[in-house]
Design an enzyme around this catalytic site. Sequence first.
Site, short mmCIF file in Angstrom:
data_model
loop_
_atom_site.label_atom_id
_atom_site.label_comp_id
_atom_site.label_asym_id
_atom_site.label_seq_id
_atom_site.Cartn_x
_atom_site.Cartn_y
_atom_site.Cartn_z
N HIS A 101 3.31 -25.93 14.23
CA HIS A 101 4.76 -26.54 14.21
C HIS A 101 5.18 -27.66 15.29
O HIS A 101 5.83 -28.45 14.79
CB HIS A 101 5.69 -25.15 15.09
N LYS B 285 5.55 -18.28 25.74
CA LYS B 285 6.28 -17.00 25.51
C LYS B 285 6.84 -16.53 26.81
O LYS B 285 6.25 -16.80 27.91
CB LYS B 285 5.58 -15.95 24.80
N HIS C 179 6.97 -23.07 8.45
CA HIS C 179 8.39 -22.62 8.38
C HIS C 179 9.30 -23.73 9.16
O HIS C 179 10.57 -23.76 9.00
CB HIS C 179 8.70 -21.29 8.75
N ARG D 257 1.04 -1.09 0.08
CA ARG D 257 0.18 -0.19 -0.29
C ARG D 257 0.88 1.01 0.12
O ARG D 257 0.56 2.24 -0.69
CB ARG D 257 -0.78 -0.09 1.38
N LYS E 145 13.45 -26.18 8.96
CA LYS E 145 14.64 -25.94 9.79
C LYS E 145 15.65 -27.30 9.40
O LYS E 145 14.93 -28.35 9.65
CB LYS E 145 14.10 -26.09 11.07
C1 BG6 Z 1 5.38 -18.15 14.38
C2 BG6 Z 1 4.64 -17.81 15.50
O1 BG6 Z 1 4.85 -19.20 13.41
O2 BG6 Z 1 6.62 -18.85 14.86
C3 BG6 Z 1 5.43 -16.95 16.49
O3 BG6 Z 1 3.52 -17.12 14.98
C4 BG6 Z 1 6.71 -17.81 17.04
O4 BG6 Z 1 4.83 -16.75 17.58
C5 BG6 Z 1 7.42 -18.21 15.97
O5 BG6 Z 1 7.39 -16.86 17.69
C6 BG6 Z 1 8.57 -19.17 16.44
O6 BG6 Z 1 9.33 -19.28 15.09
P1 BG6 Z 1 11.06 -19.42 15.16
O7 BG6 Z 1 11.62 -19.86 13.93
O8 BG6 Z 1 11.42 -17.97 15.72
O9 BG6 Z 1 11.41 -20.62 16.25
#
Ligand code: BG6
Length: 493
Positions: free
Chosen positions: A239, A339, A177, A45, A181
């Site tokens: 994850h 967290k 993601h 944007r 790793k």
């Molecule tokens: C993300 C979450 O998918 O993964 C985040 O939304 C989290 O809350 C993060 O902090 C952790 O990823 P990584 O790669 O930093 O362990």
Amino acid sequence: MLAPCTFIVFGATGNLARIKLLPAIYHLEEVGRIPDGSAIVGFSRRKFSNDEWREHVASTLKDKARGGLKNEVFERLSKRLHMVSGEMTDADSLQNLKTYIDANNLPKNLIFYMAIPPTQYTKVSQAIADTGLHQEEQGWRRLVIEKPFGYDSESAQVLNAKLHEHFTEKQIFRIDHYLGKAMVQNVLIFRFANLMLEPLWNRNYIDHVQITHSESLGISGRAAFYDGVGAMRDMIQSHLLQMLTLVAMEPPPNLDAESLRDEKVKVLKSIRPIAKRAVNAHAFRAQYGAGEVNGEHVQAYLQEEGVPAHSTTETYAALKLYIDNWRWRNVPFYLRTGKRMAQNSSVISIRFKHPPQQLFRQTQIEKIKPNWIILGIQPHECMRIEMQVKQPGLELNTHTTSLDASYCTHTDYQLDAYEALLLDIIENDRSLFLRYDEIAWAWGVVDPVIKQWDIERDYIHTYPAGSWGPPEVNKLFDRDDHYWRDALDQKED
Ligand code: BG6
């Protein structure tokens, strides 16, 4: 030789692009893995000319490029960088994007990367379709979707159906993601390239499995996303369940995307459903209060900017699961994430059973400690088998020693998961992306818990920031001798 493509980033000035995507693209450029002639188009944007956008990217990369930004690499990258400004859900803006691609003769193979809030996914895919940009007339199309894929089973199904109105399953890349790793991929190598482990990898020898992901950071200004989502949806549904499938799956017939994903789905399907009345025996949630992290005072979740005063969103979640198949029946899998915990750490810890006979009862060794396999995912990537050996000396005493695979390094050079995943998208390798049925089954696992928690909104346990979470979570353990492995190294007692 790979065909050139145009990599379009929706949300190019957002957090994900800044922290992950642009650095990953730069690092792929550095190692020469972006196909010749490819272009990177930012769509945002905010109004930028191409030159302003290139400067913006350079300043973003300054502290993200490994070993500092290298001029010759950035110059190469810079030639690929383009910017189209507009409203991503608006057909006129998308028409401008189409015109820009044509006018500048950019490659006709298009990747649409949704680095945008999940609420926008369907609107943007609709806008892409309204301009006809989704049609594979002159090149292929790939649509990349970030997690969370939906909010629960129903919403995931709706989202999937909407995306399928314009894109086929083969065109959709759903990212988790964690699968990019290195150590997560190494779980497969560890299991399936080392025959000696296979006979032990089952309920006859393994007592339980723990998967922990802890972060010392709080929600980092993401209240708008995080509040109402919480740790179960944010981390466990995606994850942590993915890591569980890799630990628990059967060897696939080969490593192609479908075979791998078939095996992961079988694990998810075999997870014993959590009955509504059993939610409290299987799941635990809590929220961080004020505390100290790395010597600094930090505020409580409720004090974070943007968090509603009486929010009961969990910043910590733990779950006990059983996999009802021949390999794993009655072996508890304990998953937890939080967290503002004591450390950043992602670890898979596998505890073996005790030997069947206590041979050393008459000696000083009262109770032999069990063996553990520790797979450190981050920040310390390691593979370790903990064994008991005799302590030097006249007495018969034991202590724990560990066999460390050489992967156990404390290197500064860490490939980011996004580098591997972006390359897979370009190369059309879908093995590390989620098929929809994986996501649907994963929602099925956590749905009973999140539904119950959504109803019980009047109270939530708290834990001090900087701790390992609330002690009340221990009620999930099946036995008195189960405990969380907090640190990679176990304390000798
Ligand atoms: C993300 C979450 O998918 O993964 C985040 O939304 C989290 O809350 C993060 O902090 C952790 O990823 P990584 O790669 O930093 O362990």
